[in-house]
Design a protein around this motif. Sequence first.
Motif, PDB file in Angstrom:
ATOM      1  N   TYR A 163       0.087   9.418 -10.127  1.00 27.00           N
ATOM      2  CA  TYR A 163      -0.968   9.927  -9.244  1.00 27.00           C
ATOM      3  C   TYR A 163      -0.893  11.455  -9.307  1.00 27.00           C
ATOM      4  N   ALA A 164      -1.533  12.051 -10.300  1.00 26.11           N
ATOM      5  CA  ALA A 164      -1.416  13.510 -10.427  1.00 26.11           C
ATOM      6  C   ALA A 164      -2.518  14.205  -9.619  1.00 26.11           C
ATOM      7  N   VAL A 165      -2.140  15.326  -9.037  1.00 27.38           N
ATOM      8  CA  VAL A 165      -3.049  16.086  -8.158  1.00 27.38           C
ATOM      9  C   VAL A 165      -3.473  17.362  -8.886  1.00 27.38           C
TER      10      VAL A 165
ATOM     11  N   TRP B 149      -7.438   6.125  -2.476  1.00 28.76           N
ATOM     12  CA  TRP B 149      -8.252   7.353  -2.399  1.00 28.76           C
ATOM     13  C   TRP B 149      -7.974   8.218  -3.635  1.00 28.76           C
ATOM     14  N   VAL B 150      -6.698   8.321  -4.011  1.00 30.70           N
ATOM     15  CA  VAL B 150      -6.335   9.138  -5.188  1.00 30.70           C
ATOM     16  C   VAL B 150      -6.802   8.444  -6.469  1.00 30.70           C
ATOM     17  N   ARG B 151      -6.667   7.107  -6.505  1.00 33.17           N
ATOM     18  CA  ARG B 151      -7.131   6.388  -7.705  1.00 33.17           C
ATOM     19  C   ARG B 151      -8.602   6.689  -7.973  1.00 33.17           C
TER      20      ARG B 151
ATOM     21  N   LYS C 276     -10.220   9.347  -7.242  1.00 35.35           N
ATOM     22  CA  LYS C 276     -10.317  10.712  -7.788  1.00 35.35           C
ATOM     23  C   LYS C 276     -10.003  10.696  -9.287  1.00 35.35           C
ATOM     24  N   ILE C 277      -9.005   9.894  -9.649  1.00 32.52           N
ATOM     25  CA  ILE C 277      -8.608   9.846 -11.068  1.00 32.52           C
ATOM     26  C   ILE C 277      -9.709   9.181 -11.887  1.00 32.52           C
ATOM     27  N   ARG C 278     -10.181   8.037 -11.400  1.00 28.61           N
ATOM     28  CA  ARG C 278     -11.237   7.304 -12.141  1.00 28.61           C
ATOM     29  C   ARG C 278     -12.424   8.211 -12.441  1.00 28.61           C
ATOM     30  N   ALA C 279     -12.762   9.056 -11.445  1.00 30.42           N
ATOM     31  CA  ALA C 279     -13.941   9.920 -11.591  1.00 30.42           C
ATOM     32  C   ALA C 279     -13.770  10.937 -12.726  1.00 30.42           C
TER      33      ALA C 279
ATOM     34  N   ALA D 135      -9.700   4.510 -17.834  1.00 30.64           N
ATOM     35  CA  ALA D 135      -9.365   5.032 -16.498  1.00 30.64           C
ATOM     36  C   ALA D 135      -8.427   4.063 -15.779  1.00 30.64           C
ATOM     37  N   GLU D 136      -8.712   2.774 -15.905  1.00 29.80           N
ATOM     38  CA  GLU D 136      -7.870   1.779 -15.219  1.00 29.80           C
ATOM     39  C   GLU D 136      -6.427   1.813 -15.715  1.00 29.80           C
ATOM     40  N   LYS D 137      -6.272   2.196 -16.984  1.00 30.20           N
ATOM     41  CA  LYS D 137      -4.912   2.282 -17.531  1.00 30.20           C
ATOM     42  C   LYS D 137      -4.176   3.524 -17.029  1.00 30.20           C
ATOM     43  N   LEU D 138      -4.939   4.492 -16.574  1.00 29.95           N
ATOM     44  CA  LEU D 138      -4.325   5.754 -16.142  1.00 29.95           C
ATOM     45  C   LEU D 138      -4.086   5.817 -14.629  1.00 29.95           C
ATOM     46  N   VAL D 139      -4.495   4.750 -13.924  1.00 25.30           N
ATOM     47  CA  VAL D 139      -4.213   4.764 -12.479  1.00 25.30           C
ATOM     48  C   VAL D 139      -3.061   3.811 -12.179  1.00 25.30           C
ATOM     49  N   PRO D 140      -2.146   4.267 -11.322  1.00 23.45           N
ATOM     50  CA  PRO D 140      -1.012   3.412 -10.978  1.00 23.45           C
ATOM     51  C   PRO D 140      -1.398   2.385  -9.917  1.00 23.45           C
ATOM     52  N   TYR D 141      -0.847   1.205 -10.026  1.00 19.70           N
ATOM     53  CA  TYR D 141      -1.099   0.165  -9.019  1.00 19.70           C
ATOM     54  C   TYR D 141       0.183  -0.355  -8.368  1.00 19.70           C
ATOM     55  N   HIS D 142       1.279  -0.309  -9.119  1.00 17.74           N
ATOM     56  CA  HIS D 142       2.442  -1.031  -8.614  1.00 17.74           C
ATOM     57  C   HIS D 142       3.395  -0.196  -7.765  1.00 17.74           C
ATOM     58  N   TYR D 143       3.016   0.996  -7.432  1.00 14.89           N
ATOM     59  CA  TYR D 143       3.825   1.759  -6.469  1.00 14.89           C
ATOM     60  C   TYR D 143       2.895   2.658  -5.658  1.00 14.89           C
ATOM     61  N   SER D 144       3.392   3.084  -4.525  1.00 11.61           N
ATOM     62  CA  SER D 144       2.556   3.794  -3.567  1.00 11.61           C
ATOM     63  C   SER D 144       2.569   5.304  -3.828  1.00 11.61           C
ATOM     64  N   PHE D 145       1.445   5.932  -3.559  1.00  8.33           N
ATOM     65  CA  PHE D 145       1.332   7.380  -3.770  1.00  8.33           C
ATOM     66  C   PHE D 145       2.494   8.135  -3.089  1.00  8.33           C
ATOM     67  N   GLY D 146       3.084   9.040  -3.827  1.00  8.41           N
ATOM     68  CA  GLY D 146       4.100   9.924  -3.250  1.00  8.41           C
ATOM     69  C   GLY D 146       5.511   9.380  -3.314  1.00  8.41           C
TER      70      GLY D 146
END
Length: 543
Positions: free
Chosen positions: A219-221, A307-309, A311-314, A322-333
């Motif tokens: 989840y990069a900002v 919410w962050v996902r 932002k990444i998808r966009a 995009a789906e490959k670049l968003v994390p699902y199995h752990y929580s932001f931070g």
Amino acid sequence: MTQAKGNGAGAGTDFDAVVVGAGVAGLYQLHKLREMGLKVQSIDAASDVGGTWYWNCYPGARVDSQSYIYQYWFSDELVNEWNWSERFPGQPETERYLNFVADKLDLRKDIRFNTRVTGAEWDEAAARWTIRTDKGDTLTAQFFISCAGMLSAPKVPPFPGHEKFKGIIAHTARYPREGIDLKGKRVGVVGTGATGIQVIQTVAKEAGELKVFQRTPQYAVPMRNPKYNDADRAQFKAKAHELENLVNHTFAGFDFDVLPESWYDLTPEQRRAKLEEIWADGSLSFWVGSFPEVLTDEKVGEEVSEWVREKIRARIDDPELAEKLVPYHYSFGTYRVPLENGFYDAFNQDNVELVEVKENPIECFTETGLKLASGEEYELDVVILATGFDAGTGALTRMDIHGRNGVSLTEEWSKDIRSTLGLQVSGFPNLFTVAGPLAPSTAFCNMTTCLQQQVDWVTDCIAYLRDKHAKSIEPTVEKQDEWVEHHDEVANATLLVRTNSWYTGANIEGKPRRLLSYIGGVGHYRQVCDDIKASGYQGFSIA
Ligand code: NA7
């Protein structure tokens, strides 16, 4: 860059203190002890000062603390004479800053460069440490102080065949100082942590082809990195003392704190507005200056993650990618949040390809590149390993340290990682471990804040011992148990302990699992340390 003057091998072999490391912590420690009149020898494996900022000279390396709080506070002269060029300076500038400090304080004359500590033993009868180096030297010192860093022992992935590969392999933390010409080359980057992200977004601009081998998405900002002008710098300098006081008391040693409001007190619209506001700051405030529940409450964690996902998808043109670049199995931070500056955009370029290696892992190097378990091969000229570190403990366990009764720190920590405030270990008198495990400095801190605080604590402790004509200090087992128990209680109340990353030691096979960083807050940690000092080091055995 200023070159090392001589090899800093001070007179003799017997010292009051030996300090390992000439980075942010080590330079300050050397200065403080010398100021007290101690005979100090510093040792560093590098050819010059800088520590992290010496070794991590990979393309795109950048500090992600704001420059105006990533500095030493103890000298107005240093604060006033140094001029940061931007909010998040690159590695060369940060390294130059540390060289500037070393020059100003004339530190190099007491630092042996190109020298690695290979062993240290506590000599009970003499109440001193015997320290060996790879140059064949044996030194002794009353105090042995590791400022060797929490992210300094590189993790090289286990896949075999390095020697077969005809191209260049470079770990980011051992990147050639002269650089590698990547223009038009076929480059592979293994790893997409904070480091990999900096490499990828930089190399994508010059490589002919870039293959990104990703096991765990992040989840990069987005980083906001304005240049500073004279007026900006004057403003920061004018409020340096105010900033120093502020960073010393916040949750993570930055000049912002976690939000005062609870997630549950706000409407969904208000929450989103707040998230947008801290997102727009373009710094780690979106992580350690956010709602306190983000790191502790599963439901809030998931809402913020989603919410962050979004932002990444966009940012990614191809929705499947995009789906490959968003994390699902752990929580932001719960994994160190990286700041990015073009990382996601790189994947919209034709020369950049994502290779997923979670289910289909990298098996080995071949003569021409990397081969996956499926047999698929990637032809590459250069492979950059952004595969991280044996964090927190690695620098210390690689030094072969033996305390009272010959007990090995490496063996102890291979069973269970225990320390007292990350500063001392029971059974290892007069060993100080600045940036050691179970202190906020391992991960949850603007590093300069925590390192200065720890060095100050160590210095005060040594001053106290000398004042009392005492020979040694070490925490009692009970004191250590108390700290470890408190540390675990705070850690286990967060979502961080559930995520596999270097934070929990999960990136190193066989490493005992424990959150490596204290997460009870930098301000609170400072208070605990100050209280111990004020109590005359209660809970510590002084002999
Ligand atoms: P990290 O955060 O530990 O990242 C290492 C990356 O390398 C991460 O994506 C790993 O995936 C990946 N990795 C490690 N081993 C392998 C193998 N064998 N195959 C594929 N991928 C692999 O280290 P960084 O250097 O990025 O950052 C460390 C800190 O430095 C950072 O947090 C800042 O504080 C500064 P995994 O997540 O293990 O699946």
